[in-house]
Design an enzyme around this catalytic site. Structure first.
Site, short mmCIF file in Angstrom:
data_model
loop_
_atom_site.label_atom_id
_atom_site.label_comp_id
_atom_site.label_asym_id
_atom_site.label_seq_id
_atom_site.Cartn_x
_atom_site.Cartn_y
_atom_site.Cartn_z
N ILE A 143 83.78 -39.06 -35.89
CA ILE A 143 83.20 -37.85 -36.54
C ILE A 143 83.03 -36.59 -35.53
CG2 ILE A 143 82.42 -39.24 -38.45
CD1 ILE A 143 79.79 -39.04 -37.18
N ASP A 144 83.32 -36.71 -34.39
CA ASP A 144 82.87 -35.63 -33.47
C ASP A 144 83.69 -34.66 -33.07
OD1 ASP A 144 84.77 -36.93 -31.52
OD2 ASP A 144 83.11 -38.52 -31.13
N HIS A 163 86.08 -41.11 -41.68
CA HIS A 163 84.85 -41.11 -41.89
C HIS A 163 84.23 -39.59 -41.95
CE1 HIS A 163 84.45 -45.37 -40.59
NE2 HIS A 163 84.93 -45.48 -41.56
N CYS A 178 80.74 -28.40 -49.03
CA CYS A 178 80.14 -28.50 -50.60
C CYS A 178 80.37 -29.84 -51.33
CB CYS A 178 80.32 -27.17 -51.57
SG CYS A 178 79.80 -27.41 -53.09
N CYS A 187 75.81 -24.26 -51.92
CA CYS A 187 77.11 -23.48 -51.76
C CYS A 187 77.15 -22.05 -52.32
CB CYS A 187 78.13 -24.14 -52.48
SG CYS A 187 79.75 -23.59 -52.29
N CYS A 223 79.53 -22.16 -55.27
CA CYS A 223 79.41 -22.90 -56.98
C CYS A 223 77.92 -23.14 -56.83
CB CYS A 223 80.45 -23.81 -56.78
SG CYS A 223 80.06 -25.04 -55.80
N SER A 235 88.33 -49.31 -31.22
CA SER A 235 87.64 -49.72 -32.39
C SER A 235 87.34 -51.18 -32.37
CB SER A 235 88.69 -49.33 -33.58
OG SER A 235 88.00 -49.96 -34.63
N SER A 236 86.33 -51.42 -32.75
CA SER A 236 85.74 -52.97 -32.92
C SER A 236 86.40 -53.77 -34.04
CB SER A 236 84.30 -52.94 -33.27
OG SER A 236 84.04 -52.42 -34.51
N ASN A 264 90.79 -52.40 -25.98
CA ASN A 264 89.22 -52.24 -26.26
C ASN A 264 88.78 -53.18 -25.13
OD1 ASN A 264 87.36 -51.35 -28.14
ND2 ASN A 264 86.98 -53.57 -28.55
#
Length: 267
Positions: A124-125, A142, A150, A175, A178, A216-217, A241
């Site tokens: 997510i970085d 993710h 929003c 937001c 809206c 990834s695990s 890995n």
């Protein structure tokens, strides 16, 4: 003479080859990527730990120090929303201080040369984009914690804007378009996975001829099912890995070690 192409393997019992030697792993990976027509790379937390970002689930990671905030809690409680935003600001300071590593740069180079069709990531970085991967080919299962969105209309909100609103009013942001709740664009526990991203990822897993897992695990569903789907459709499956994963036996090759070391010279 044209280089041979990588044909989808026959669906049959196969033996996994474990490779710990860096040079042998590079040679294997380079050959497979060179011969592939449709290679997909799937990255997890191990990709980011090599940039100094702790794994959420490892000792010292964020979930070892505090409980995650559930999506329903965010939606229903103002104090929870403010706490969630406090954590996101802290997290993004860490993300901003980190640099893409040699693995990120190698993948971006392979994308630029047309050797990797897409990057599916659990991270997510935003480090893949900062390394040079176009946003449109990075599929974030993710979400992305480096901006807000929003929950009603999806409008993007920059974190500096959100921080200023909270500092000025003491309230979580709404937001401008809206009036809906604005939340970090990451997927919280209990929140539905992004439908479009999952559909794209499934399509890629079903149609690629080479699926490379990096860091990834393979323990978090439904994302962890993608390598198995690719393998069952005949794609060659490679897992890079530091530690064993539940899908190692399904892979054709498992490269055990640091991702950047295996990838950096291939591009």
């Amino acid at each position: 003479m044209n280089a041979p192409t990588l044909e989808k393997r026959k669906i049959e019992t196969q033996h996994m080859t474990l490779v710990s030697d860096i040079n042998a792993g590079r040679e294997t990976l380079s050959r497979l990527i060179h011969q592939s027509r449709h290679c997909v790379v799937f990255t997890g937390a191990g990709m980011s730990t090599e940039s100094g970002i702790p794994d959420f689930r490892s000792p010292g990671g964020i979930w070892s120090r505090m409980d995650p905030i559930e999506f329903d809690e965010f939606v229903s409680d103002e104090s929870t929303r403010l706490e969630d935003w406090r954590r996101r600001f802290e997290m993004n300071e860490q993300f901003s201080a980190a640099d893409p590593n040699s693995g990120h740069h190698a993948i971006a180079t392979l994308v630029g040369r047309g050797k990797v069709a897409a990057v599916i990531t659990q991270n997510i970085d935003g480090l893949h984009q900062r390394a040079g991967c176009p946003s449109e080919i990075v599929i974030e299962l993710h979400g992305n914690a480096t901006f807000g969105a929003c929950l009603n209309c999806g409008a993007r909100h920059e974190l500096d804007e959100v921080r200023a609103i909270i500092a000025r009013s003491g309230l979580s942001p709404r937001c401008d378009s809206c009036g809906g709740l604005v939340k970090s664009a990451v997927i919280n526990f209990g929140q539905a996975m992004p439908v479009e991203a999952m559909e794209r990822a499934l399509d890629l897993a079903e149609t690629c001829d080479l699926f490379v897992v990096a860091g990834s695990s393979l323990a978090v569903q439904p994302a962890a099912s993608l390598p198995l789907i690719a393998s069952r459709q005949g794609a060659h499956l490679v897992i890079i890995n530091r530690d064993p994963t539940p899908l190692d036996d399904a892979a054709e090759y498992v490269l055990r070690g640091n991702i950047g070391e295996f990838l950096e010279d291939i591009a």
